[in-house]
Design an enzyme around this catalytic site. Structure first.
Site, PDB file in Angstrom:
ATOM      1  CG  ASP A  41      -1.934   1.005   1.294  1.00  0.00           C
ATOM      2  OD1 ASP A  41      -2.995   0.770   0.708  1.00  0.00           O
ATOM      3  OD2 ASP A  41      -1.709   2.066   1.909  1.00  0.00           O
ATOM      4  CG  ASN A  49      -4.688  11.498  -5.072  1.00  0.00           C
ATOM      5  OD1 ASN A  49      -4.034  11.626  -6.099  1.00  0.00           O
ATOM      6  ND2 ASN A  49      -5.415  10.431  -4.826  1.00  0.00           N
ATOM      7  CG  ASP A  58      -4.341   8.880 -11.901  1.00  0.00           C
ATOM      8  OD1 ASP A  58      -4.746   8.413 -10.816  1.00  0.00           O
ATOM      9  OD2 ASP A  58      -5.111   9.310 -12.782  1.00  0.00           O
ATOM     10  CD  GLU A  84      -4.540   4.323  -1.369  1.00  0.00           C
ATOM     11  OE1 GLU A  84      -4.784   4.587  -0.193  1.00  0.00           O
ATOM     12  OE2 GLU A  84      -5.383   4.477  -2.287  1.00  0.00           O
TER      13      GLU A  84
END
Length: 167
Positions: A41, A49, A58, A84
């Site tokens: 993760d 973000n 992304d 993620e």
């Protein structure tokens, strides 16, 4: 092929991975072979973000996906599990070997000097946490996944950017 790939990363998608895991898991049991599962993760991904926007997020996801691909071989299978989160299935690999793969991935990600494409601003240190489980005789597939998942949460709770091997 399109239906089994994640569109953002090109890795296998969760549905494919879950089917592949069942096949490899039962094969490993049948032939008494090692099999290991990694769940990884991206640490503090929401902050990436929120700070840099979803396009940069992304790109970070794609970078981690490429790092996974570079660190697997042969029958190994990498997938984007969701958001993620990523999974690696390592057939014929004992937990110690899986731990080494995970540590190589963590090192490659944390040492990368990622910058924004538009203004070349550094993104700061990107890290991942990982949980590793090796199949234990007698357990079912849900227990196997659950142990890898719990090991991932242990890595998060212990300060992130680390690998925990399930007991």
């Amino acid at each position: 092929e399109a239906g089994i790939r994640d569109t953002l990363t090109g890795l296998f998608n969760r549905n494919y991975f879950e089917e592949h895991l069942k096949t490899e898991f039962h094969s490993a049991i049948r032939y008494s072979e090692n099999i290991s599962l990694l769940i990884l993760d991206i640490d503090h991904f929401k902050k990436v973000n929120d700070t840099h926007g979803h396009l940069v997020g992304d790109r970070v996801i794609r970078f981690v996906a490429r790092t996974l691909e570079k660190n697997i071989k042969g029958k190994d299978c990498a997938a984007r599990y969701g958001g993620e989160e990523f999974t690696l299935l390592l057939p014929e690999t004992p937990p110690a070997g899986a731990r080494a793969v995970a540590e190589n991935i963590l090192k490659a990600v944390s040492q990368a000097q990622l910058v924004r494409a538009d203004n070349k601003q550094p993104l700061g240190k990107i890290t991942v946490s990982a949980g590793v489980a090796g199949y234990q005789r007698g357990e079912d597939i849900m227990d196997f996944i659950d142990r890898a998942d719990r090991a991932l949460y242990q890595s998060k709770n212990d300060g992130r950017n680390r690998v925990t091997v399930a007991k």
